[in-house]
Scaffold this motif. Sequence first.
Motif, PDB file in Angstrom:
ATOM      1  N   ALA A  19       0.786  -1.303  -0.081  1.00  0.00           N
ATOM      2  CA  ALA A  19       0.040   0.096  -0.090  1.00  0.00           C
ATOM      3  C   ALA A  19       0.823   1.192  -0.078  1.00  0.00           C
ATOM      4  O   ALA A  19       0.685   2.353  -0.655  1.00  0.00           O
ATOM      5  N   LEU A  20       2.134   1.007   0.867  1.00  0.00           N
ATOM      6  CA  LEU A  20       2.675   2.413   0.956  1.00  0.00           C
ATOM      7  C   LEU A  20       3.431   2.562  -0.478  1.00  0.00           C
ATOM      8  O   LEU A  20       3.510   3.910  -0.730  1.00  0.00           O
ATOM      9  N   ARG A  75       7.074   8.984   9.788  1.00  0.00           N
ATOM     10  CA  ARG A  75       6.481   7.699  10.515  1.00  0.00           C
ATOM     11  C   ARG A  75       5.782   6.722   9.604  1.00  0.00           C
ATOM     12  O   ARG A  75       5.938   5.673   9.682  1.00  0.00           O
ATOM     13  N   ARG A  76       5.345   7.439   8.663  1.00  0.00           N
ATOM     14  CA  ARG A  76       4.267   6.487   7.482  1.00  0.00           C
ATOM     15  C   ARG A  76       5.251   5.832   6.706  1.00  0.00           C
ATOM     16  O   ARG A  76       5.358   4.563   6.580  1.00  0.00           O
ATOM     17  N   TYR A  77       6.465   6.449   5.990  1.00  0.00           N
ATOM     18  CA  TYR A  77       7.016   6.001   5.086  1.00  0.00           C
ATOM     19  C   TYR A  77       8.375   5.463   5.286  1.00  0.00           C
ATOM     20  O   TYR A  77       9.062   4.539   4.311  1.00  0.00           O
ATOM     21  N   LEU A  78       9.008   5.903   6.322  1.00  0.00           N
ATOM     22  CA  LEU A  78      10.182   5.453   6.801  1.00  0.00           C
ATOM     23  C   LEU A  78      10.037   4.239   7.895  1.00  0.00           C
ATOM     24  O   LEU A  78      10.645   3.180   7.632  1.00  0.00           O
ATOM     25  N   GLU A 122      -1.549   4.252  14.159  1.00  0.00           N
ATOM     26  CA  GLU A 122      -0.395   4.548  15.155  1.00  0.00           C
ATOM     27  C   GLU A 122       0.037   5.711  15.122  1.00  0.00           C
ATOM     28  O   GLU A 122       0.550   6.321  16.245  1.00  0.00           O
ATOM     29  N   ILE A 123      -0.019   6.417  13.995  1.00  0.00           N
ATOM     30  CA  ILE A 123       0.572   7.905  13.915  1.00  0.00           C
ATOM     31  C   ILE A 123      -0.180   8.819  14.987  1.00  0.00           C
ATOM     32  O   ILE A 123       0.189   9.522  15.476  1.00  0.00           O
ATOM     33  N   ALA A 124      -1.569   8.577  14.471  1.00  0.00           N
ATOM     34  CA  ALA A 124      -2.627   9.350  15.117  1.00  0.00           C
ATOM     35  C   ALA A 124      -2.296   9.232  16.768  1.00  0.00           C
ATOM     36  O   ALA A 124      -2.301  10.201  17.479  1.00  0.00           O
ATOM     37  N   GLN A 125      -2.275   7.930  16.883  1.00  0.00           N
ATOM     38  CA  GLN A 125      -2.336   7.692  18.565  1.00  0.00           C
ATOM     39  C   GLN A 125      -0.820   8.484  19.065  1.00  0.00           C
ATOM     40  O   GLN A 125      -0.879   9.112  19.958  1.00  0.00           O
ATOM     41  N   ARG A 126       0.374   8.141  18.433  1.00  0.00           N
ATOM     42  CA  ARG A 126       1.570   8.612  18.704  1.00  0.00           C
ATOM     43  C   ARG A 126       1.776  10.143  19.023  1.00  0.00           C
ATOM     44  O   ARG A 126       2.127  10.631  19.790  1.00  0.00           O
ATOM     45  N   LYS A 142      -4.356  11.614   7.684  1.00  0.00           N
ATOM     46  CA  LYS A 142      -4.392  11.287   6.243  1.00  0.00           C
ATOM     47  C   LYS A 142      -4.264  12.579   5.286  1.00  0.00           C
ATOM     48  O   LYS A 142      -3.769  12.661   4.301  1.00  0.00           O
ATOM     49  N   THR A 143      -4.816  13.715   5.833  1.00  0.00           N
ATOM     50  CA  THR A 143      -4.777  14.708   5.118  1.00  0.00           C
ATOM     51  C   THR A 143      -3.365  15.384   4.942  1.00  0.00           C
ATOM     52  O   THR A 143      -2.856  15.771   3.897  1.00  0.00           O
ATOM     53  N   GLN A 144      -2.510  15.363   6.172  1.00  0.00           N
ATOM     54  CA  GLN A 144      -1.268  15.812   6.027  1.00  0.00           C
ATOM     55  C   GLN A 144      -0.290  14.797   5.194  1.00  0.00           C
ATOM     56  O   GLN A 144       0.523  15.295   4.376  1.00  0.00           O
ATOM     57  N   LEU A 145      -0.730  13.527   5.075  1.00  0.00           N
ATOM     58  CA  LEU A 145       0.154  12.707   4.269  1.00  0.00           C
ATOM     59  C   LEU A 145      -0.137  12.827   2.779  1.00  0.00           C
ATOM     60  O   LEU A 145       0.591  13.012   2.038  1.00  0.00           O
ATOM     61  N   HIS A 146      -1.587  13.030   2.613  1.00  0.00           N
ATOM     62  CA  HIS A 146      -1.851  13.545   1.061  1.00  0.00           C
ATOM     63  C   HIS A 146      -1.380  14.714   0.645  1.00  0.00           C
ATOM     64  O   HIS A 146      -0.702  14.756  -0.548  1.00  0.00           O
TER      65      HIS A 146
END
Lengths: 184, 335
Positions: A96-97, A140-143, A150-154, A163-167
């Motif tokens: 997915a990544l 955190r997502r791609y590395l 998990e990112i949201a919780q962190r 999701k918005t930030q990643l987009h």
Amino acid sequence: MEDAKIIALFWERNEQAVKETDTAYGGKLYGLSNRILNNREDAEENVSDTYMETWKSIPPKQPTYFYAFLASICRNLSLNRLDWRMAAKRNAEVVALTQEMESCIPDRRQDSEIDRRELRRVLESFLESLSKESRLIFLRRYLYVDSVAEIAQRYGISESKVKTQLHRSRQKLHTYLEKEGITV
Amino acid sequence: MTGKDLFIALGNISPKYYDEAENDTIASSQGHKSLRRPLLIAAVIAVLLLLVGCGYVVLSGTEWFQSYFAQQKGQPLSQGQTDYIAQNAKEVGQSVTVNGYTVTVESAIADSRTAYIKLRLEGPRPFTKEWILFNPRWTSDDHQYMESAFYRKGSSPKEQSLYGGGSWVYDDPVGNTISILIRLDQSHDPAAPSFEAGIPYTLHLTDLTENDWGEERVVVAEGEWNFDIVFDQLRNETVELIPRPVTVSFNDVSLNLTSLKLRTMGVSAAFDAADERCWACFAYANVVLKDGTTVSIHPTDFDPSGSAGFSLDSPIDLAEVDYVELRDGTRLPIP
């Protein structure tokens, strides 16, 4: 044990170094490896291989960021070990990544080579262009291959914000690669 | 290039980004300062305060090695271990001064394949850098340590690699003084010559360097420090623990172990050619003494073609050994 002391043990060729590394970072490295490989046994073996590579590398290396050093080795070994065709069948997170990263590439019809160091420079330059918040989420997502949850919780933020930030970051990376003339 | 290539390439970025993503928080970037650094600084200050007023304490070789090995073992030494060190530690007491830096070889202890040499280094100013090394005159990227630093007196420097594989251990510096321990180990190579009693060896140190993490090494004293060392006595007892080949394994790798020779200060193994990952089979192995305490076995070299060497965290009296336990639970009793 402090990183400096663990590294000193590696320099002494003291095998306790591996034990201390495992105590300090084994769980994190396993998590990283398992997120990529999606297989418990492979992940455990990969963490062992990470220690082996670290043993071979220190000395002569004196990593300033010890966990970063370990994570870098672990990530690369995990990706080397990954059976990409099987991963696609298992619908692993890593697939997915890569699909998400695909959207960052400006023109996939053109097939050009890019120097690895040049790509690293461009990626680092892109990361510096992001706000700290966006950069941390992106990394955190791609590395580290963390899930959105998990990112949201962190960071104590909502999943939709992640999701918005990643987009937005992916859009920026697309633009950045295009601007840099990298039609990969 | 594909998304997969880009994803892989991201792994090659600077370690600082790995570190940032691992340790920094979004909250801290918005004004909440992390306590980590102040706490670290406080800890350093506390250590420095503890050191104020403390002078360098000169221990006898026996005392120093007993203290050092007990620390390595993490438990009190057994009576046999204490006696072994008392009987075999050798006081040397040679000093050489070059460009204001005095190196004193204080003491040494060795068996036939492993030697520890304790040095004291005194400089004209306090040692403050994280890394203080003599230039080992690198011979290759893979073999850096003491290859050109310890050899039989009279042999040419080209023959110096006979006693490679040494390493450095430091105490915390006390003012202008620092302790250095050199370990020379050739347990892994059955063809390598043994250390012998009564033979003069030369310890050859060159160019003192120092640096902090991430910095280039800086030469602070250029020159040579040479010492002649003779081991008056060397314990060369060896016990073979493998009466017949056994298979040891860890995860999905295994090897056919054909020999495991236990000495007072190390272990040598022989096995059929094996996967490189088989070194893990030997990790976390222990010598179990009759008093129930354990001595850890640390791999120092692993050659997949069939040999490996190990050091012990502390010397042992072989008469005190009950058995050796490998990582997979295999127990090898003393015959």
